[in-house]
Design an enzyme around this catalytic site. Sequence first.
Site, mmCIF file in Angstrom:
data_model
loop_
_atom_site.group_PDB
_atom_site.id
_atom_site.type_symbol
_atom_site.label_atom_id
_atom_site.label_comp_id
_atom_site.label_asym_id
_atom_site.label_seq_id
_atom_site.Cartn_x
_atom_site.Cartn_y
_atom_site.Cartn_z
ATOM 1 N N HIS A 72 79.787 157.539 219.342
ATOM 2 C CA HIS A 72 78.262 157.094 219.383
ATOM 3 C C HIS A 72 77.994 155.843 220.057
ATOM 4 O O HIS A 72 76.845 155.734 220.400
ATOM 5 C CB HIS A 72 77.862 157.390 217.967
ATOM 6 C CG HIS A 72 78.154 156.462 217.031
ATOM 7 N ND1 HIS A 72 79.137 156.582 216.210
ATOM 8 C CD2 HIS A 72 77.604 155.356 216.816
ATOM 9 C CE1 HIS A 72 79.328 155.357 215.622
ATOM 10 N NE2 HIS A 72 78.323 154.508 215.849
ATOM 11 N N ASP A 103 83.987 161.791 216.683
ATOM 12 C CA ASP A 103 83.200 160.481 217.118
ATOM 13 C C ASP A 103 84.172 159.362 217.455
ATOM 14 O O ASP A 103 84.470 158.382 216.924
ATOM 15 C CB ASP A 103 82.400 159.837 215.711
ATOM 16 C CG ASP A 103 81.504 158.935 216.117
ATOM 17 O OD1 ASP A 103 81.131 158.692 217.501
ATOM 18 O OD2 ASP A 103 81.135 157.992 215.226
ATOM 19 N N SER A 177 81.193 150.100 214.207
ATOM 20 C CA SER A 177 81.453 151.083 214.774
ATOM 21 C C SER A 177 82.376 151.128 215.816
ATOM 22 O O SER A 177 82.431 150.263 216.748
ATOM 23 C CB SER A 177 80.343 152.051 215.399
ATOM 24 O OG SER A 177 79.468 152.284 214.282
#
Length: 188
Positions: A72, A103, A177
């Site tokens: 993402h 992801d 992330s």
Amino acid sequence: MRNVAFVCIATMAVLCVSFSFSPYLYSQDIVAMVKRVKPAVVTVTSKNAFGLKDGEGSGFFITQNQVVTNYHVIEGASGISIMLNDSSEFPAKHILAQDSALDIAILEIDIPAKRHVTVLPLKTVLPEQGEKIYVVGSPLGFEQSVSDGIVSSVRVIKEYGTGKLIQFTAAISHGNSGSPLLDVNGNV
């Protein structure tokens, strides 16, 4: 008898001193581990069609020219740049692999062979519940930040097939992330 008493008292004193210094020694081990892994952790910036910053996350080297991040972070990007811990930047050359369901993405970047990068070792066994863990990344754009916690659980999530999900308590913010989840030895 006097010598035996002296040996017992001396042994207890050594044990007390050892136990009082053990948290300090443990924290010094963690400081050394963080210093060792930080060069492997990068900031990943996605860019839109106009070359403007569109998003930011973290990543880490698994080979001299490959960085792992979350899918993402780079999804829909027209360009991707990788900033190393010394603030030098390199463009991502290719997306070698990506899986939106899990992801995850692996990026290839051109780094001159003469420039050595730190590669993080990948642990082949899952962590134990209660194990101490660390995250190094770029939360809110603050590069090379460290947070810690424990493994809360390792769960099987039916939606992910046979894979397992590691639930942990380390603080994570926007920009983390893609950060590596590390054990006390610096293994991902």
